[in-house]
Write an enzyme that holds these catalytic residues in place. Structure first.
Site, PDB file in Angstrom:
ATOM      1  CE  LYS A   1      -1.883   2.974   2.097  1.00  0.00           C
ATOM      2  NZ  LYS A   1      -1.661   4.418   1.780  1.00  0.00           N
TER       3      LYS A   1
ATOM      4  CB  SER B   1       4.056   9.526  11.120  1.00  0.00           C
ATOM      5  OG  SER B   1       2.781   8.893  11.109  1.00  0.00           O
TER       6      SER B   1
ATOM      7  N   GLY C   1       2.488   4.544  13.285  1.00  0.00           N
ATOM      8  CA  GLY C   1       3.132   3.321  13.788  1.00  0.00           C
ATOM      9  C   GLY C   1       2.439   2.798  15.045  1.00  0.00           C
TER      10      GLY C   1
ATOM     11  CD  GLU D   1      12.572   0.020  10.130  1.00  0.00           C
ATOM     12  OE1 GLU D   1      13.290   0.923  10.605  1.00  0.00           O
ATOM     13  OE2 GLU D   1      12.784  -1.185  10.314  1.00  0.00           O
TER      14      GLU D   1
ATOM     15  CB  CYS E   1      13.150   8.978   8.522  1.00  0.00           C
ATOM     16  SG  CYS E   1      14.273   7.896   7.630  1.00  0.00           S
TER      17      CYS E   1
ATOM     18  CD  GLU F   1       9.894  12.854  11.277  1.00  0.00           C
ATOM     19  OE1 GLU F   1       8.755  12.405  11.446  1.00  0.00           O
ATOM     20  OE2 GLU F   1      10.812  12.186  10.758  1.00  0.00           O
TER      21      GLU F   1
HETATM   22  P1  NAD Z   1       2.342   8.505   7.530  1.00  0.00           P
HETATM   23  O1  NAD Z   1       2.500   7.757   8.793  1.00  0.00           O
HETATM   24  O2  NAD Z   1       1.356   9.599   7.482  1.00  0.00           O
HETATM   25  O3  NAD Z   1       1.930   7.515   6.345  1.00  0.00           O
HETATM   26  C1  NAD Z   1       2.710   6.375   6.022  1.00  0.00           C
HETATM   27  C2  NAD Z   1       1.828   5.353   5.328  1.00  0.00           C
HETATM   28  O4  NAD Z   1       0.821   4.937   6.253  1.00  0.00           O
HETATM   29  C3  NAD Z   1       1.091   5.890   4.111  1.00  0.00           C
HETATM   30  O5  NAD Z   1       1.002   4.879   3.142  1.00  0.00           O
HETATM   31  C4  NAD Z   1      -0.287   6.208   4.657  1.00  0.00           C
HETATM   32  O6  NAD Z   1      -1.323   6.164   3.697  1.00  0.00           O
HETATM   33  C5  NAD Z   1      -0.463   5.097   5.676  1.00  0.00           C
HETATM   34  N1  NAD Z   1      -1.425   5.418   6.739  1.00  0.00           N
HETATM   35  C6  NAD Z   1      -1.743   6.640   7.229  1.00  0.00           C
HETATM   36  N2  NAD Z   1      -2.692   6.517   8.191  1.00  0.00           N
HETATM   37  C7  NAD Z   1      -2.968   5.206   8.303  1.00  0.00           C
HETATM   38  C8  NAD Z   1      -3.853   4.452   9.113  1.00  0.00           C
HETATM   39  N3  NAD Z   1      -4.675   5.041   9.991  1.00  0.00           N
HETATM   40  N4  NAD Z   1      -3.873   3.109   8.976  1.00  0.00           N
HETATM   41  C9  NAD Z   1      -3.049   2.500   8.087  1.00  0.00           C
HETATM   42  N5  NAD Z   1      -2.206   3.157   7.269  1.00  0.00           N
HETATM   43  C10 NAD Z   1      -2.153   4.498   7.388  1.00  0.00           C
HETATM   44  O7  NAD Z   1       3.796   9.005   7.117  1.00  0.00           O
HETATM   45  P2  NAD Z   1       4.202   9.867   5.866  1.00  0.00           P
HETATM   46  O8  NAD Z   1       3.791  11.275   6.112  1.00  0.00           O
HETATM   47  O9  NAD Z   1       3.782   9.189   4.625  1.00  0.00           O
HETATM   48  O10 NAD Z   1       5.804   9.740   5.921  1.00  0.00           O
HETATM   49  C11 NAD Z   1       6.590  10.521   6.720  1.00  0.00           C
HETATM   50  C12 NAD Z   1       7.047   9.744   7.947  1.00  0.00           C
HETATM   51  O11 NAD Z   1       7.734   8.565   7.582  1.00  0.00           O
HETATM   52  C13 NAD Z   1       8.035  10.550   8.777  1.00  0.00           C
HETATM   53  O12 NAD Z   1       7.681  10.451  10.126  1.00  0.00           O
HETATM   54  C14 NAD Z   1       9.360   9.861   8.509  1.00  0.00           C
HETATM   55  O13 NAD Z   1      10.322  10.025   9.514  1.00  0.00           O
HETATM   56  C15 NAD Z   1       8.936   8.449   8.355  1.00  0.00           C
HETATM   57  N6  NAD Z   1       9.955   7.658   7.654  1.00  0.00           N
HETATM   58  C16 NAD Z   1      10.698   6.767   8.363  1.00  0.00           C
HETATM   59  C17 NAD Z   1      11.694   6.036   7.731  1.00  0.00           C
HETATM   60  C18 NAD Z   1      12.521   5.023   8.488  1.00  0.00           C
HETATM   61  O14 NAD Z   1      13.152   4.184   7.850  1.00  0.00           O
HETATM   62  N7  NAD Z   1      12.550   5.067   9.806  1.00  0.00           N
HETATM   63  C19 NAD Z   1      11.925   6.206   6.360  1.00  0.00           C
HETATM   64  C20 NAD Z   1      11.143   7.127   5.671  1.00  0.00           C
HETATM   65  C21 NAD Z   1      10.156   7.847   6.320  1.00  0.00           C
END
Ligand code: NAD
Length: 501
Positions: free
Chosen positions: A192, A246, A250, A268, A303, A402
């Site tokens: 997804k 995020s 998570g 992650e 990240c 962040e």
């Molecule tokens: P996000 O958590 O908003 O979304 C990530 C994914 O989760 C997307 O596909 C989104 O559609 C899905 N999602 C959102 N709400 C959901 C829910 N209620 N149930 C299931 N899935 C859901 O994050 P983002 O804004 O897409 O990405 C930025 C974040 O990702 C930052 O916090 C960044 O630090 C982190 N990140 C971490 C790493 C790592 O390896 N640690 C790498 C890249 C990004």
């Protein structure tokens, strides 16, 4: 790269680009069951570049059923590792062969400069898939040192159906970090992608099938998090979730597992990484140039961006003057020009979020030394200047949360103990960096930092061979390296009696 960035007319290619936004389930591109779509908008100019399937619970159910059937009949899981290797190597070759197309999709979809999409995102995704393909017929199982009357085999078994949920900042690389180990180990995958950058994931699935991956083994359902994402993480037939995103979401992943089948959850998550410069480090210009390059790469949407820069008081003025002089070199430009050091933020929402943090920096009393404004608004895109605040304290909002944009916070310290305490005073623990020529100090501080990766006198060294992931609320489990197999395999012990042994 065979095709240097400059040899392509990226604007002409962009004008001709008509991405297919339909889901891919069971090897077939298809509309969502309800027929709904959402507009995929380019952050470069605000244009709609595709209508993308808005996957919902029924679509996730179809994709998971397809993945389950493919896993249970062994069409992939039972193939000899050497065969899985060949297919994954072909998949990596196909990614490289489609590099211009994939790079263009990535840039149009999430706004990063085309030369980075080409040289970093496509190249890293291909290398990741190839590396796990190469690894899979070289990883041995174990025999335990038991008494002679029995033999205990410890084998790694694929999990079954893996749900991969990824963010928008490195869409292809984050997908590859899940796909590589999960597919190599024999699992089926439902991916997804983020609703903000779904296009390359869909294309990757087509390339995998062209490379010989059996249908149903890799399905992609785009859609919103609260619809497709939630349905995937709650699904009773999904055995593990590989999530990158995020910390807020998570947390939900763990709840979904608790509410459903206790599926394995590997998170992650976010970061607020500390970059610590001691006064014994004698090349302040090098440290300042490194932090600027790392902070402003990918528009600060990384990240592991070094967003908290801790500098010893006695060298802080020199450091800040140098880093402030670097900032204009990262001024955003046209992402399709091949020369822009920074591109556009992913969408209007992210633009508002970043500008909101810049306002918070001002109102909390930090001192702006570079940037601080939206730019290129006339293009219709979402661009922000490289921004640096001095005089930040670790309690300010811009130091605690962040931002995920090009905003650096500089915090001054006086002693080593104070630097360690500030660096560790964060809910996150993804990455950190120590700049010192004293070998004892470098080791002492590196050990004291609560972070999954610590760099000494550099920041961006990176390779698929090393694990990547966080301590504390930056997550659990590790992407990359052979350790990633731990996430997508279960350990099985098989005891055999040996009569007369
Ligand atoms: P996000 O958590 O908003 O979304 C990530 C994914 O989760 C997307 O596909 C989104 O559609 C899905 N999602 C959102 N709400 C959901 C829910 N209620 N149930 C299931 N899935 C859901 O994050 P983002 O804004 O897409 O990405 C930025 C974040 O990702 C930052 O916090 C960044 O630090 C982190 N990140 C971490 C790493 C790592 O390896 N640690 C790498 C890249 C990004």
């Amino acid at each position: 790269m065979n095709s240097p960035v400059a040899s392509r007319d990226w604007h002409a290619l962009a004008a001709a680009c008509r991405p297919d936004g339909r889901m891919l389930i069971d090897g077939v591109r298809q509309a969502s069951a309800a027929g709904e779509t959402f507009a995929c908008i380019s952050p470069i100019d605000g244009r709609t570049i595709a209508q993308v399937s808005r996957g919902q619970a029924a679509d996730i159910d179809a994709a998971v059923s397809s993945a389950r059937r493919a896993f249970d009949d062994g069409r992939w899981a039972h193939k000899p590792p050497a065969v899985r290797k060949k297919v994954l190597l072909r998949f990596a070759e196909k990614i490289l062969a489609a590099k211009d197309e994939l790079a263009l999709l990535e840039t149009l979809d999430m706004g990063k400069p085309i030369q980075h999409s080409l040289g970093v995102d496509v190249a890293s995704a291909a290398r990741c898939i190839a590396w796990y393909g190469e690894a899979v017929d070289k990883v041995y199982d174990e025999i335990a040192p038991t008494a002679r009357s029995a033999l205990a085999l410890i084998t790694r078994e694929p999990m079954g159906v893996v749900g991969a949920i990824v963010p928008w900042n490195y869409p292809m690389i984050m997908s590859a970090w899940k796909l590589g180990p999960a597919l190599a180990a024999g699992n089926s995958v439902v991916l997804k992608p983020s609703e903000k950058s779904p296009l390359t994931a869909l294309r990757l699935a087509e390339l995998a099938i062209e490379a010989g991956l059996p249908e149903g083994v890799f399905n992609v359902v785009p859609g919103y998090g609260h619809e497709a994402g939630e349905a995937l993480a709650l699904h009773m037939e999904v055995d593990a979730i590989g999530f990158t995103g995020s910390t807020r979401v998570g947390r939900k992943m763990l709840e979904y597992a608790g509410r459903s089948n206790l599926k394995r959850v590997y998170n992650e998550l976010g970061g607020k990484s500390a970059f610590i410069v001691f006064d014994d480090y004698n090349d302040i210009a090098r440290a300042a140039c490194t932090v600027a390059g790392s902070m402003f790469f990918n528009q600060g949407e990384s990240c592991n961006a070094p967003s908290r820069v801790l500098v010893h008081d006695s060298v802080a003025d020199e450091f800040i003057a140098t880093v402030a002089a670097e900032a204009p070199k990262y001024q955003p430009g046209d992402p399709l020009s091949g020369a822009a050091p920074m591109g556009a933020l992913v969408d209007d929402g992210q633009l508002r979020t970043v500008l909101g943090y810049i306002d918070a920096g001002h109102s909390d009393g930090a001192r702006l030394v570079a940037g601080g404004r939206q730019t290129r608004a006339d293009t219709g895109g979402y661009f922000v200047e490289p921004t640096i605040f001095d005089g930040v304290t670790n309690q300010m909002k811009i130091a605690r949360e962040e931002i995920f944009g090009p905003v650096m916070s500089v915090i001054r310290f006086k002693t080593e103990a104070e630097a360690i305490a500030i660096a560790n005073d964060s809910p996150y623990g993804l990455q950190a960096s120590v700049w010192s020529h004293q070998i004892d100090r470098a080791h002492r501080v590196a050990r004291a930092l609560h972070a999954g990766t610590v760099h000494v006198n550099q920041y961006d060294e990176d390779d698929i061979t090393v694990p990547f992931g966080g301590f504390k609320q930056s997550g659990n489990g590790r992407d990359k390296s052979l350790h990633a197999f731990d996430k997508y395999t279960e350990l099985k012990t098989t005891w055999l009696r040996i009569d007369g042994g």
